[in-house]
Design an enzyme around this catalytic site. Structure first.
Site, PDB file in Angstrom:
ATOM      1  N   ASP A  31       0.838  -1.202   0.000  1.00 47.48           N
ATOM      2  CA  ASP A  31       0.000   0.000   0.000  1.00 47.48           C
ATOM      3  C   ASP A  31       0.875   1.255   0.000  1.00 47.48           C
ATOM      4  O   ASP A  31       0.574   2.243  -0.646  1.00 47.48           O
ATOM      5  CB  ASP A  31      -0.892   0.031   1.251  1.00 47.48           C
ATOM      6  CG  ASP A  31      -1.961  -1.041   1.193  1.00 47.48           C
ATOM      7  OD1 ASP A  31      -1.989  -1.794   0.184  1.00 47.48           O
ATOM      8  OD2 ASP A  31      -2.747  -1.148   2.151  1.00 47.48           O
ATOM      9  N   GLU A 111     -26.226 -16.782 -11.651  1.00 43.65           N
ATOM     10  CA  GLU A 111     -25.305 -15.881 -10.961  1.00 43.65           C
ATOM     11  C   GLU A 111     -25.939 -15.351  -9.686  1.00 43.65           C
ATOM     12  O   GLU A 111     -27.149 -15.481  -9.491  1.00 43.65           O
ATOM     13  CB  GLU A 111     -24.890 -14.731 -11.887  1.00 43.65           C
ATOM     14  CG  GLU A 111     -26.006 -14.154 -12.690  1.00 43.65           C
ATOM     15  CD  GLU A 111     -25.500 -13.326 -13.874  1.00 43.65           C
ATOM     16  OE1 GLU A 111     -25.427 -12.118 -13.695  1.00 43.65           O
ATOM     17  OE2 GLU A 111     -25.185 -13.890 -14.940  1.00 43.65           O
ATOM     18  N   LYS A 113     -27.456 -12.760  -7.098  1.00 44.27           N
ATOM     19  CA  LYS A 113     -28.166 -11.491  -7.180  1.00 44.27           C
ATOM     20  C   LYS A 113     -27.613 -10.601  -6.075  1.00 44.27           C
ATOM     21  O   LYS A 113     -27.851 -10.844  -4.887  1.00 44.27           O
ATOM     22  CB  LYS A 113     -29.670 -11.708  -7.010  1.00 44.27           C
ATOM     23  CG  LYS A 113     -30.475 -10.451  -7.224  1.00 44.27           C
ATOM     24  CD  LYS A 113     -31.961 -10.760  -7.283  1.00 44.27           C
ATOM     25  CE  LYS A 113     -32.777  -9.551  -7.684  1.00 44.27           C
ATOM     26  NZ  LYS A 113     -32.571  -8.374  -6.872  1.00 44.27           N
ATOM     27  N   ASP A 115     -27.080  -7.445  -3.722  1.00 45.55           N
ATOM     28  CA  ASP A 115     -28.069  -6.568  -3.126  1.00 45.55           C
ATOM     29  C   ASP A 115     -27.466  -5.199  -2.825  1.00 45.55           C
ATOM     30  O   ASP A 115     -27.095  -4.882  -1.702  1.00 45.55           O
ATOM     31  CB  ASP A 115     -28.600  -7.222  -1.844  1.00 45.55           C
ATOM     32  CG  ASP A 115     -29.874  -6.556  -1.370  1.00 45.55           C
ATOM     33  OD1 ASP A 115     -30.456  -5.762  -2.127  1.00 45.55           O
ATOM     34  OD2 ASP A 115     -30.294  -6.844  -0.244  1.00 45.55           O
ATOM     35  N   GLU A 171     -23.784  -3.831 -10.104  1.00 43.26           N
ATOM     36  CA  GLU A 171     -24.312  -3.456  -8.799  1.00 43.26           C
ATOM     37  C   GLU A 171     -23.199  -2.803  -7.979  1.00 43.26           C
ATOM     38  O   GLU A 171     -22.097  -3.341  -7.892  1.00 43.26           O
ATOM     39  CB  GLU A 171     -24.788  -4.730  -8.101  1.00 43.26           C
ATOM     40  CG  GLU A 171     -25.829  -4.507  -7.052  1.00 43.26           C
ATOM     41  CD  GLU A 171     -27.243  -4.326  -7.620  1.00 43.26           C
ATOM     42  OE1 GLU A 171     -27.414  -4.230  -8.865  1.00 43.26           O
ATOM     43  OE2 GLU A 171     -28.166  -4.252  -6.800  1.00 43.26           O
ATOM     44  N   TYR A 224     -23.714  -7.290 -16.763  1.00 41.15           N
ATOM     45  CA  TYR A 224     -24.492  -7.211 -18.002  1.00 41.15           C
ATOM     46  C   TYR A 224     -23.801  -6.263 -18.975  1.00 41.15           C
ATOM     47  O   TYR A 224     -23.643  -5.070 -18.691  1.00 41.15           O
ATOM     48  CB  TYR A 224     -25.894  -6.703 -17.650  1.00 41.15           C
ATOM     49  CG  TYR A 224     -26.907  -6.737 -18.770  1.00 41.15           C
ATOM     50  CD1 TYR A 224     -26.832  -7.671 -19.807  1.00 41.15           C
ATOM     51  CD2 TYR A 224     -27.974  -5.829 -18.781  1.00 41.15           C
ATOM     52  CE1 TYR A 224     -27.788  -7.695 -20.810  1.00 41.15           C
ATOM     53  CE2 TYR A 224     -28.942  -5.852 -19.776  1.00 41.15           C
ATOM     54  CZ  TYR A 224     -28.830  -6.790 -20.797  1.00 41.15           C
ATOM     55  OH  TYR A 224     -29.777  -6.803 -21.776  1.00 41.15           O
ATOM     56  N   LYS A 286     -30.234 -16.538 -16.221  1.00 41.72           N
ATOM     57  CA  LYS A 286     -30.360 -15.857 -17.518  1.00 41.72           C
ATOM     58  C   LYS A 286     -30.126 -16.832 -18.658  1.00 41.72           C
ATOM     59  O   LYS A 286     -29.219 -17.672 -18.566  1.00 41.72           O
ATOM     60  CB  LYS A 286     -29.297 -14.747 -17.630  1.00 41.72           C
ATOM     61  CG  LYS A 286     -29.401 -13.661 -16.606  1.00 41.72           C
ATOM     62  CD  LYS A 286     -28.220 -12.692 -16.692  1.00 41.72           C
ATOM     63  CE  LYS A 286     -28.319 -11.652 -15.581  1.00 41.72           C
ATOM     64  NZ  LYS A 286     -27.078 -10.877 -15.441  1.00 41.72           N
ATOM     65  N   LYS A 310     -35.440 -15.328  -5.267  1.00 37.02           N
ATOM     66  CA  LYS A 310     -35.000 -14.618  -4.055  1.00 37.02           C
ATOM     67  C   LYS A 310     -34.964 -15.556  -2.852  1.00 37.02           C
ATOM     68  O   LYS A 310     -35.864 -16.374  -2.671  1.00 37.02           O
ATOM     69  CB  LYS A 310     -35.960 -13.466  -3.763  1.00 37.02           C
ATOM     70  CG  LYS A 310     -36.067 -12.470  -4.921  1.00 37.02           C
ATOM     71  CD  LYS A 310     -35.410 -11.173  -4.619  1.00 37.02           C
ATOM     72  CE  LYS A 310     -36.304 -10.320  -3.766  1.00 37.02           C
ATOM     73  NZ  LYS A 310     -35.788  -8.971  -3.607  1.00 37.02           N
ATOM     74  N   CYS A 405     -39.621  10.660  30.587  1.00 38.70           N
ATOM     75  CA  CYS A 405     -38.245  10.261  30.284  1.00 38.70           C
ATOM     76  C   CYS A 405     -37.767   9.243  31.325  1.00 38.70           C
ATOM     77  O   CYS A 405     -37.870   9.493  32.524  1.00 38.70           O
ATOM     78  CB  CYS A 405     -37.332  11.490  30.298  1.00 38.70           C
ATOM     79  SG  CYS A 405     -35.601  11.049  30.076  1.00 38.70           S
ATOM     80  N   CYS A 408     -34.949  11.095  33.512  1.00 39.42           N
ATOM     81  CA  CYS A 408     -35.141  12.288  34.355  1.00 39.42           C
ATOM     82  C   CYS A 408     -36.605  12.576  34.643  1.00 39.42           C
ATOM     83  O   CYS A 408     -36.926  13.593  35.262  1.00 39.42           O
ATOM     84  CB  CYS A 408     -34.484  13.506  33.700  1.00 39.42           C
ATOM     85  SG  CYS A 408     -35.364  14.062  32.247  1.00 39.42           S
ATOM     86  N   CYS A 423     -37.227  13.826  24.917  1.00 38.94           N
ATOM     87  CA  CYS A 423     -37.208  14.377  26.259  1.00 38.94           C
ATOM     88  C   CYS A 423     -36.751  15.823  26.111  1.00 38.94           C
ATOM     89  O   CYS A 423     -35.641  16.079  25.647  1.00 38.94           O
ATOM     90  CB  CYS A 423     -36.224  13.610  27.147  1.00 38.94           C
ATOM     91  SG  CYS A 423     -35.849  14.499  28.666  1.00 38.94           S
ATOM     92  N   CYS A 429     -31.360  16.592  31.843  1.00 39.07           N
ATOM     93  CA  CYS A 429     -31.431  15.138  31.722  1.00 39.07           C
ATOM     94  C   CYS A 429     -30.002  14.570  31.667  1.00 39.07           C
ATOM     95  O   CYS A 429     -29.260  14.870  30.730  1.00 39.07           O
ATOM     96  CB  CYS A 429     -32.215  14.779  30.467  1.00 39.07           C
ATOM     97  SG  CYS A 429     -32.371  13.015  30.184  1.00 39.07           S
TER      98      CYS A 429
HETATM   99  S1  IVH Z   1     -29.395  -8.565 -14.654  1.00 38.54           S
HETATM  100  C1  IVH Z   1     -32.305  -6.875 -17.809  1.00 38.54           C
HETATM  101  N1  IVH Z   1     -27.886  -9.717 -12.849  1.00 38.54           N
HETATM  102  O1  IVH Z   1     -31.481  -6.903  -9.596  1.00 38.54           O
HETATM  103  C2  IVH Z   1     -31.655  -7.549 -16.647  1.00 38.54           C
HETATM  104  N2  IVH Z   1     -29.365  -8.000 -12.140  1.00 38.54           N
HETATM  105  O2  IVH Z   1     -34.517  -6.846 -10.027  1.00 38.54           O
HETATM  106  C3  IVH Z   1     -30.681  -6.693 -15.967  1.00 38.54           C
HETATM  107  N3  IVH Z   1     -29.185  -7.452  -9.746  1.00 38.54           N
HETATM  108  O3  IVH Z   1     -31.921  -3.822 -11.179  1.00 38.54           O
HETATM  109  C4  IVH Z   1     -30.340  -7.121 -14.611  1.00 38.54           C
HETATM  110  N4  IVH Z   1     -27.607  -8.919  -9.274  1.00 38.54           N
HETATM  111  O4  IVH Z   1     -29.909  -4.092  -9.697  1.00 38.54           O
HETATM  112  C5  IVH Z   1     -28.837  -8.785 -13.075  1.00 38.54           C
HETATM  113  N5  IVH Z   1     -26.455 -10.787 -11.369  1.00 38.54           N
HETATM  114  C6  IVH Z   1     -27.388  -9.862 -11.604  1.00 38.54           C
HETATM  115  C7  IVH Z   1     -27.891  -9.041 -10.585  1.00 38.54           C
HETATM  116  C8  IVH Z   1     -28.898  -8.116 -10.892  1.00 38.54           C
HETATM  117  C9  IVH Z   1     -28.390  -7.950  -8.800  1.00 38.54           C
HETATM  118  C10 IVH Z   1     -30.191  -6.396  -9.506  1.00 38.54           C
HETATM  119  C11 IVH Z   1     -30.138  -5.246 -10.468  1.00 38.54           C
HETATM  120  C12 IVH Z   1     -31.496  -5.150 -11.088  1.00 38.54           C
HETATM  121  C13 IVH Z   1     -32.334  -5.918 -10.119  1.00 38.54           C
HETATM  122  C14 IVH Z   1     -33.473  -6.534 -10.868  1.00 38.54           C
END
Ligand code: IVH
Length: 669
Positions: A31, A111, A113, A115, A171, A224, A286, A310, A405, A408, A423, A429
């Site tokens: 670093d 893949e 998802k 968050d 993301e 994507y 996908k 999900k 409170c 106090c 409060c 207090c």
């Molecule tokens: S593909 C047209 N791949 O989930 C499809 N989305 O509910 C484009 N997200 O807005 C999305 N991981 O923010 C894709 N591996 C992943 C993802 C992903 C998280 C989110 C993304 C999207 C939302 C869709």
């Protein structure tokens, strides 16, 4: 070697090292070495401003300009995904796909998802052009400066084979470790916590100050690739290729050939995701081939070629034993549910926040109820429901929000339009008083590091502290001999108190703990009003002319100075010798040449940095503002001012001045 050659060499090397470190997690240099080289590059760029490049590795450190975001239309709409929680619906998706593709073979790419918050990055000729949030799907906020602070996003691509123009979406995430640290800091400052890393990531991305964004250490996974002339005719292969250009692509993508493989992937990651450094809330399936994606097409909201499965948020059912109430330094009351210990997402939960009276009433909580606690991504568990069936004949007492409170006994108040109770006894207090002293000594405020919350508690109980100004009256004799305070500790405490007398005005203002006056607001106030007396005398109208100060903050400032007790404290702080005015040198150089004028800074500068220009504007009585409006007086424009800004300026007839013109303006009366 010429300066230009060295600059190019350093840029290329640092981009590469950045990729090794942040994308591959395989650092090649320490670093310290990285920082030293970056510093060298920064210096060279400063000495040779003609070579400044918006995509240089030095641009990742963020800048201090506040600006509202411009909006931009997405070239390709940002759709969402259809969601399901059931494996049966995943099967239906599979069957539907098979049928629509008329029996043609197809591969699925599974893949994680992620968050966080989604982002669309545009690249042109291998350079990041802009970064736009999802917004409403058709247009979003341009947050390029903030995104540039994310080290795993390449500013300049390497490798070969990328289209001259394309978009890549993904993301933006705040890793769990960063999220936890940030919330700990917030807790120490008694600021509202982020509920989960998703909110923290999207909140951070929308900050006006990109140097704060830089400090928050966001990360990004891309999932994507879109555009014409993509290297392959399939999603998975395109992403693998994109990795060679410098993008961070999840290693956990997997091509599946039948439903069993998909379910295996789901079941594996439902468990394994708990070990990941970032939050995930499901998996995305996908269709891999792009021609097949096109054949399947889209509904109005989402592609027919993908589905999100999900994960269930983890829940547990446990007994509510008691509701207790905490008092913060601002007097805000937080109700806390005390529960029978229960295991949830790998931790033992004993307490859950109940937020406010409305939440308690909405749940119709009774003591002894069996309640459901959920953590789904949130760090603080919350009660989502009551198991009514588990209630028996001896229904416990209904939980009623307290009226007084707990510290106090003062009757609580609830301001109109607010959910929280307060409060109002802020000067009497004990918890609030101690809370304010603890805030005052905070590292980011007066930085009295010899003292901690326990010692404050001790000194308060001994009757030595009644408000922050009493710190400056403490003597060694008073302290030595108290629990765990020896000679040396007392000396350290006194030394750090003494040092705090040189803490600059803005931080003293922050330390006073005026409601809604955080660090940034304190800085704005300190430069707008040079002394605390000036600030104390300011009217509502005067306060709201300051950038970023609205009626809510202004009212809170007025209320603070309307209290005699607060003015007494300030008088004592002044007697103790604290910095209650701006630095003399800065004031000496002040003029009112730009008196009150709103000036926008835009583009890349050669002669001074943006921060320096900002300071010059303020020093000469002007205000640096973010967005162009009809009230803008000048735009101080460097090179490459954004086309949208230029157009707006022309439309509104706002005058654009160059660096030279600006410097002439402030140097000549
Ligand atoms: S593909 C047209 N791949 O989930 C499809 N989305 O509910 C484009 N997200 O807005 C999305 N991981 O923010 C894709 N591996 C992943 C993802 C992903 C998280 C989110 C993304 C999207 C939302 C869709």
């Amino acid at each position: 070697m010429t300066a230009k050659d060295r600059i190019d060499e350093l840029r290329e090397y640092l981009h590469h090292q950045n990729f090794k470190y942040y994308v591959l997690s395989q650092p090649e240099i320490s670093d310290k070495e990285f920082d030293d080289l970056l510093k060298e590059l920064q210096n060279l760029e400063k000495e040779n401003p003609q070579y400044i490049d918006p995509n240089s590795p030095t641009q990742r450190v963020g800048n201090d300009i506040d600006k509202r975001f411009e909006q931009k239309e997405h070239k390709y709409a940002m759709l969402s995904l259809s969601n399901t929680y059931s494996e049966a619906e995943v099967s239906e998706f599979y069957d539907r796909t098979q049928k629509a593709l008329e029996g043609e073979d197809f591969e699925l790419c599974c893949e994680l998802k992620f968050d966080g918050t989604s982002i669309s990055l545009s690249y042109k000729d291998g350079k990041l052009v802009d970064a736009v949030t999802r917004g409403d799907g058709t247009r979003g906020d341009v947050v390029t400066d903030n995104v540039k602070t994310i080290h795993s996003i390449p500013l300049v691509l390497h490798g070969e084979g990328y289209p001259s123009e394309f978009e890549i979406r993904g993301e933006i995430l705040m890793p769990w470790s960063v999220f936890q640290r940030l919330n700990e800091e917030k807790e120490a400052k008694e600021e509202a916590l982020f509920a989960n890393p998703r909110n923290a990531a999207s909140g951070t991305l929308k900050l006006q100050n990109s140097s704060i964004v830089a400090s928050r250490k966001l990360d990004a996974y891309l999932y994507y690739l879109i555009g014409n002339n993509l290297p392959y005719q399939s999603h998975y292969e395109n992403l693998q290729k994109a990795e060679t250009w410098g993008f961070k692509i999840s290693k956990d993508m997997c091509k599946c050939h039948n439903l069993d493989e998909v379910f295996e992937y789901i079941r594996h990651w439902d468990i394994a995701r708990k070990e990941l450094p970032v939050a995930t809330d499901g998996i995305v399936i996908k269709v891999n081939r792009i021609d097949q994606q096109e054949a399947l097409g889209y509904t109005a909201k989402s592609p027919r070629w993908a589905i999100a499965y999900k994960f269930q948020a983890e829940k547990a059912c446990t007994r509510l034993n008691e509701v207790t109430y905490q008092v913060g330094r601002t007097g805000a009351i937080t109700p806390v549910a005390n529960l029978d210990a229960v295991q949830l997402s790998g931790t033992v939960v004993r307490r859950a926040s109940l937020h406010n009276e409305d939440i308690i009433n909405g749940l119709d909580l009774h003591i002894g109820d069996m309640v459901y606690v959920e953590k789904g991504g949130e760090i603080i568990p919350k009660i989502t429901d009551v198991n009514l069936e588990a209630r028996d004949a001896n229904l416990g007492l209904k939980v009623e929000f307290i009226k007084f409170c707990p510290e106090c006994n003062t009757p609580l108040i609830r301001y109109e339009g607010e959910a929280a109770h307060y409060c109002p006894n802020d000067t009497g207090c004990p918890t609030q008083i101690k809370g304010r002293i603890i805030h005052f000594i905070n590292r980011r405020a007066m930085n009295i590091d010899g003292l901690g919350p326990e010692t404050v508690d001790l000194l308060f109980n001994e009757g030595l502290l009644h408000d922050p100004s009493d710190l400056y009256l403490l003597t060694k004799d008073q302290m030595v001999g108290l629990d765990r305070i020896g000679d040396k500790t007392a000396d350290n405490i006194l030394k750090s108190i003494e040092n705090s007398k040189s803490v600059p005005f803005a931080r003293v203002l922050f330390a006073l703990g005026i409601r809604f006056v955080g660090e940034t607001v304190a800085k704005k106030l300190a430069s707008a009003f040079t002394t605390i007396d000036e600030l104390a005398r300011a009217s509502l109208e005067e306060l709201i002319t300051v950038d970023e100060i609205g009626a809510k903050i202004a009212q809170s400032i007025l209320a603070f100075f309307a209290k005699e007790d607060n003015n007494e404290i300030i008088k004592h702080l002044a007697q103790a010798g604290l910095q209650l005015q701006q630095d003399k040198d800065e004031i000496a150089n002040r003029t009112d040449i730009l008196s009150g004028q709103a000036i926008v800074i835009s583009g890349v500068f050669k002669l001074h940095t943006r921060d320096e220009y900002k300071q010059m504007i303020e020093q000469n009585g002007g205000r640096n503002v973010g967005g162009i409006s009809s009230k803008t007086y000048y735009i101080l424009a460097g090179d490459n001012m954004g086309p949208a800004k230029l157009e707006k300026a022309q439309k509104l007839g706002v005058k654009i001045i160059s660096e030279r013109e600006f410097l002439d303006l402030i140097n000549t009366k």
